[in-house]
Design a protein around this motif. Structure first.
Motif: not given
Length: 267
Positions: A67-72
């Motif tokens: 989900e951190r990748n999705e935020l980025l």
């Protein structure tokens, strides 16, 4: 250049994660090494955080790295964390380490599962424990919770199914709330339809985190296995696939169970 829609999407997503974690703006700011004013501006869309700040905020909120990748991505940045297939040669050291851990748990059953509880690897003791399970439940991807609680799985052998099933379901539902995932929600709904109704709590109720009591596979064997479970995960992984792996071990709660498991593996 970050557009207004992108800025708003990131602001909403970060605010939702903060609310889900029940963290105030001030506490988040202290964790991330910034100011409450800056966090407030980010959440209102008045300030555009850089890549490193997004990662710091996400890490402070314990957002899974997928989900951190999705935020980025929402913010217009490239993903920071790779996602490597388990059969990729680069993960050979990880696969070797997992095999050694699984073997080291013998004669006790142990499995490695992904974020949805699907089987990645298992040791011989787990395969022996699940003898007699319907073949269709063992067709990949194998859902370990489904194998445990399905009427054609281990459920008929679980003495305390009404309690232990809800221990599993509650864990899945809690994870789907903490880290929203449609597949986990569907799995929980499916399992609820398979198991007995939630038992009414007695004055001595201690919750559903109870040992698994399992009858022997042989109907002529009236002995019972009493197992407790432990969960382990990689705490420092920066690859999405590795970070989502979980080792679940079924350990004996008494000497009789330990002896039965040793006997089971020798067969």
């Amino acid at each position: 250049m970050i557009s207004e829609s992108t800025r708003g999407g990131l602001a909403d997503a970060l605010r939702e994660w903060r609310i889900r974690r029940r963290v105030s703006q001030l506490e988040l700011a202290m964790r991330a090494g910034t100011t409450q004013r800056h966090v407030s501006f980010i959440e209102s869309g008045r300030s555009t955080p850089g890549r490193s700040m997004i990662i710091r905020l996400a890490e402070s909120l314990e957002v899974p790295i997928r989900e951190r990748n999705e935020l980025l991505l929402v913010a217009g940045f490239a993903p920071a964390y790779p996602q490597t297939r388990m059969d990729n040669p680069q993960l050979e050291p990880i696969r070797t380490a997992l095999d050694r851990i699984l073997h080291g748990h013998l004669p006790y059953p142990a499995v490695v599962v992904d974020r949805h509880g699907d089987l990645v690897s298992a040791n011989a003791a787990f395969h022996a424990l699940t003898a007699g399970v319907a073949p269709q439940l063992l067709v990949p991807p194998v859902s370990v919770p489904r194998v445990l609680l399905h009427p054609q799985g281990l459920a008929p052998r679980i003495v305390n199914l009404d309690e232990w099933a809800w221990h599993i379901i509650d864990s899945i539902q809690a994870e789907s709330v903490r880290n929203p995932d449609d597949q986990l929600q569907r799995l929980a709904s499916e399992l609820i339809d398979l198991v007995p109704l939630r038992p009414r709590a007695s004055p001595h109720h201690l919750g559903f985190a109870v040992p698994l009591r399992l009858r022997a596979h042989d109907p002529d064997d009236d002995r019972e296995l009493t197992l407790i479970t432990t969960l382990t995960h990689f705490g420092t992984a920066i690859d999405v696939t590795i970070a989502e792996l979980r080792l679940e071990a079924f350990l004996p709660a008494d000497e009789a169970t330990s002896a039965m498991l040793a006997e089971l593996v020798k067969r």
